[in-house]
Scaffold this motif. Structure first.
Motif, PDB file in Angstrom:
ATOM      1  N   PHE A 344      18.300  -4.263  16.592  1.00 49.13           N
ATOM      2  CA  PHE A 344      17.628  -4.694  17.815  1.00 49.13           C
ATOM      3  C   PHE A 344      16.188  -5.114  17.539  1.00 49.13           C
ATOM      4  O   PHE A 344      15.691  -6.083  18.126  1.00 49.13           O
ATOM      5  CB  PHE A 344      17.639  -3.587  18.868  1.00 49.13           C
ATOM      6  N   GLN A 345      15.529  -4.390  16.643  1.00 49.88           N
ATOM      7  CA  GLN A 345      14.152  -4.753  16.305  1.00 49.88           C
ATOM      8  C   GLN A 345      14.109  -6.157  15.697  1.00 49.88           C
ATOM      9  O   GLN A 345      13.199  -6.943  15.957  1.00 49.88           O
ATOM     10  CB  GLN A 345      13.554  -3.745  15.311  1.00 49.88           C
ATOM     11  N   ASP A 349      12.046  -9.232  17.202  1.00 49.60           N
ATOM     12  CA  ASP A 349      11.062 -10.008  16.423  1.00 49.60           C
ATOM     13  C   ASP A 349      11.354 -11.502  16.508  1.00 49.60           C
ATOM     14  O   ASP A 349      10.436 -12.320  16.628  1.00 49.60           O
ATOM     15  CB  ASP A 349      11.071  -9.551  14.955  1.00 49.60           C
ATOM     16  N   ARG A 350      12.649 -11.885  16.420  1.00 53.66           N
ATOM     17  CA  ARG A 350      13.015 -13.300  16.486  1.00 53.66           C
ATOM     18  C   ARG A 350      12.682 -13.892  17.861  1.00 53.66           C
ATOM     19  O   ARG A 350      12.197 -15.016  17.965  1.00 53.66           O
ATOM     20  CB  ARG A 350      14.501 -13.479  16.165  1.00 53.66           C
ATOM     21  N   ILE A 351      12.980 -13.133  18.904  1.00 54.11           N
ATOM     22  CA  ILE A 351      12.677 -13.618  20.258  1.00 54.11           C
ATOM     23  C   ILE A 351      11.172 -13.829  20.421  1.00 54.11           C
ATOM     24  O   ILE A 351      10.715 -14.864  20.946  1.00 54.11           O
ATOM     25  CB  ILE A 351      13.187 -12.617  21.306  1.00 54.11           C
ATOM     26  N   ARG A 352      10.373 -12.876  19.957  1.00 53.97           N
ATOM     27  CA  ARG A 352       8.916 -12.992  20.083  1.00 53.97           C
ATOM     28  C   ARG A 352       8.391 -14.182  19.284  1.00 53.97           C
ATOM     29  O   ARG A 352       7.522 -14.929  19.744  1.00 53.97           O
ATOM     30  CB  ARG A 352       8.257 -11.701  19.606  1.00 53.97           C
ATOM     31  N   ALA A 353       8.923 -14.350  18.044  1.00 61.79           N
ATOM     32  CA  ALA A 353       8.470 -15.456  17.188  1.00 61.79           C
ATOM     33  C   ALA A 353       8.828 -16.803  17.808  1.00 61.79           C
ATOM     34  O   ALA A 353       8.028 -17.749  17.793  1.00 61.79           O
ATOM     35  CB  ALA A 353       9.092 -15.324  15.807  1.00 61.79           C
ATOM     36  N   THR A 354      10.042 -16.904  18.358  1.00 61.16           N
ATOM     37  CA  THR A 354      10.476 -18.153  18.982  1.00 61.16           C
ATOM     38  C   THR A 354       9.624 -18.478  20.204  1.00 61.16           C
ATOM     39  O   THR A 354       9.215 -19.632  20.413  1.00 61.16           O
ATOM     40  CB  THR A 354      11.960 -18.054  19.374  1.00 61.16           C
ATOM     41  N   ARG A 355       9.368 -17.473  21.016  1.00 62.63           N
ATOM     42  CA  ARG A 355       8.525 -17.698  22.197  1.00 62.63           C
ATOM     43  C   ARG A 355       7.120 -18.153  21.797  1.00 62.63           C
ATOM     44  O   ARG A 355       6.521 -19.018  22.436  1.00 62.63           O
ATOM     45  CB  ARG A 355       8.435 -16.402  23.022  1.00 62.63           C
ATOM     46  N   ARG A 358       7.130 -21.831  20.653  1.00 64.80           N
ATOM     47  CA  ARG A 358       7.342 -22.757  21.758  1.00 64.80           C
ATOM     48  C   ARG A 358       6.258 -22.653  22.838  1.00 64.80           C
ATOM     49  O   ARG A 358       6.347 -23.305  23.874  1.00 64.80           O
ATOM     50  CB  ARG A 358       8.706 -22.512  22.399  1.00 64.80           C
ATOM     51  N   GLY A 359       5.314 -21.776  22.559  1.00 70.29           N
ATOM     52  CA  GLY A 359       4.213 -21.633  23.509  1.00 70.29           C
ATOM     53  C   GLY A 359       4.649 -21.002  24.819  1.00 70.29           C
ATOM     54  O   GLY A 359       4.049 -21.246  25.869  1.00 70.29           O
ATOM     55  N   GLY A 360       5.709 -20.205  24.724  1.00 68.02           N
ATOM     56  CA  GLY A 360       6.222 -19.621  25.958  1.00 68.02           C
ATOM     57  C   GLY A 360       5.736 -18.225  26.209  1.00 68.02           C
ATOM     58  O   GLY A 360       6.198 -17.538  27.120  1.00 68.02           O
TER      59      GLY A 360
END
Length: 362
Positions: A344-345, A349-355, A358-360
């Motif tokens: 899950f970690q 991490d991937r979700i945070r990096a992608t956001r 993308r400047g989200g």
């Protein structure tokens, strides 16, 4: 996939186990005896016997007490217990025509040889709460049993007798497609041989015989409801005791009798070859104990999986047999309660990096 060993927590785990007994006993009522469960919760015991794949009613009742009535957990416990027992013999094929009947009905024919025998069933009762059970005591039971003994004295073993199979009436007319060669095949043993698809019918029947009732009912219902074209008629449903024999040094030895439920369903089959005469096909269900829903669902699934080219889930062997085992599926579901911190970690991490890319990030 990597996991980290969890350190400590042993005391918490031990206390968690103690809490099981605390929550079971904290009400202060008299402890339920295993014999009471075995005799008065017979259908729950029969379900555990079948899904645990071990005909041991006492041990099934004990497992039900241990699991606080959770039938899947009890089946898990019983199957784990069976894995500790040595297999000394294989029984000879059981002849259900020798069944000592307690219930026998047919939805296909009104008049059948020997007659319809309703036996113990709630099929003909209203599903209303019986509040009189709350005040039931030993004197009530003693009086009821005394009255019943006189009324049902005719239900002795000799009076009930044995009955011919209803589906055999159709076989005599040549109206049923039978796979005769399967009668002479060596039975597939799913407990000792690796399962590969397509699986022999004996293996499919064995897997379903210890399948979870609810799971089998759900998949069978999909075919009856419209996700398939099998809407059969119940040729015969039998509940009763069958004799079991083993072969010892070339001699047939009587080992006892077991309570079983047997179901045969009849489905229409019209060949695309116009020169071939239309006939019926049969689906077969058989399980330990008194469990009619399971036996009928098994018979329907046996018929659906005879399809040459599966088009719907109920016809797909791999789909059906991989999902009907309650112990297997509950184990997979339970594994989600185990630590998944690393995986899950990683997702986090991937979700945070992608956001961030993308400047989200808000």
């Amino acid at each position: 996939m990597g996991y980290v060993a969890v350190k400590g927590g042993l005391e918490a785990i031990e206390n968690s186990e103690k809490l099981l007994d605390f929550f079971r006993l904290k009400g202060g009522s008299s402890p339920v005896q295993v014999r009471q469960i075995q005799e008065q919760f017979r259908l729950a015991v029969d379900k555990v016997v079948g899904e645990g794949s071990l005909y041991a009613p006492y041990h099934a009742a004990l497992a039900l007490k241990q699991s606080e009535g959770d039938t899947i957990e009890a089946s898990f416990i019983l199957r784990a217990f069976s894995s500790t027992i040595s297999r000394t013999h294989y029984s000879l094929p059981v002849k259900t025509t020798q069944m000592r009947i307690i219930r026998r009905i047919s939805a296909a024919f009104k008049d059948i040889p020997g007659g319809q025998y309703l036996g113990p069933s709630r099929d003909y009762t209203q599903r209303l709460l019986n509040f009189e059970l709350d005040s039931e005591n030993k004197s009530h039971i003693k009086r009821f049993l005394h009255e019943s003994e006189l009324e049902y004295k005719k239900l002795s073993n000799e009076d009930i007798g044995m009955f011919p199979k209803v589906v055999d009436l159709l076989r005599k007319e040549g109206l049923v497609i039978d796979s005769k060669k399967q009668e002479f095949e060596e039975p597939f043993d799913i407990t000792r041989e690796a399962v590969a698809y397509p699986l022999a019918r004996s293996g499919r029947l064995q897997a379903m015989a210890r399948g979870e009732t609810g799971g089998m009912l759900m998949i069978a219902y999909t075919s009856m409801r419209g996700y398939g074209d099998i809407h059969p008629t119940l040729g015969e449903l039998r509940v009763g005791y069958v004799p079991v024999y083993i072969n010892k040094n070339g001699e047939e030895i009587y080992a006892g009798e077991v309570l079983v439920t047997e179901a045969e369903v009849i489905a229409r089959f019209i060949s695309k070859d116009k020169t071939d005469k239309p006939r019926f096909t049969i689906g077969y269900g058989f399980c330990f104990g008194h469990n009619e829903l399971k036996a009928i669902s098994m018979a329907i699934l046996d018929r659906t999986m005879q399809a040459e080219k599966p088009k719907v889930p109920a016809e797909d062997q791999e789909f059906v047999l991989s999902h009907i085992d309650g112990i297997e599926s509950s184990g997979f579901c339970a594994h989600w309660k185990l630590p998944h911190y690393i995986t899950f970690q990683s997702d986090l991490d991937r979700i945070r990096a992608t956001r961030k890319k993308r400047g989200g990030d808000e």
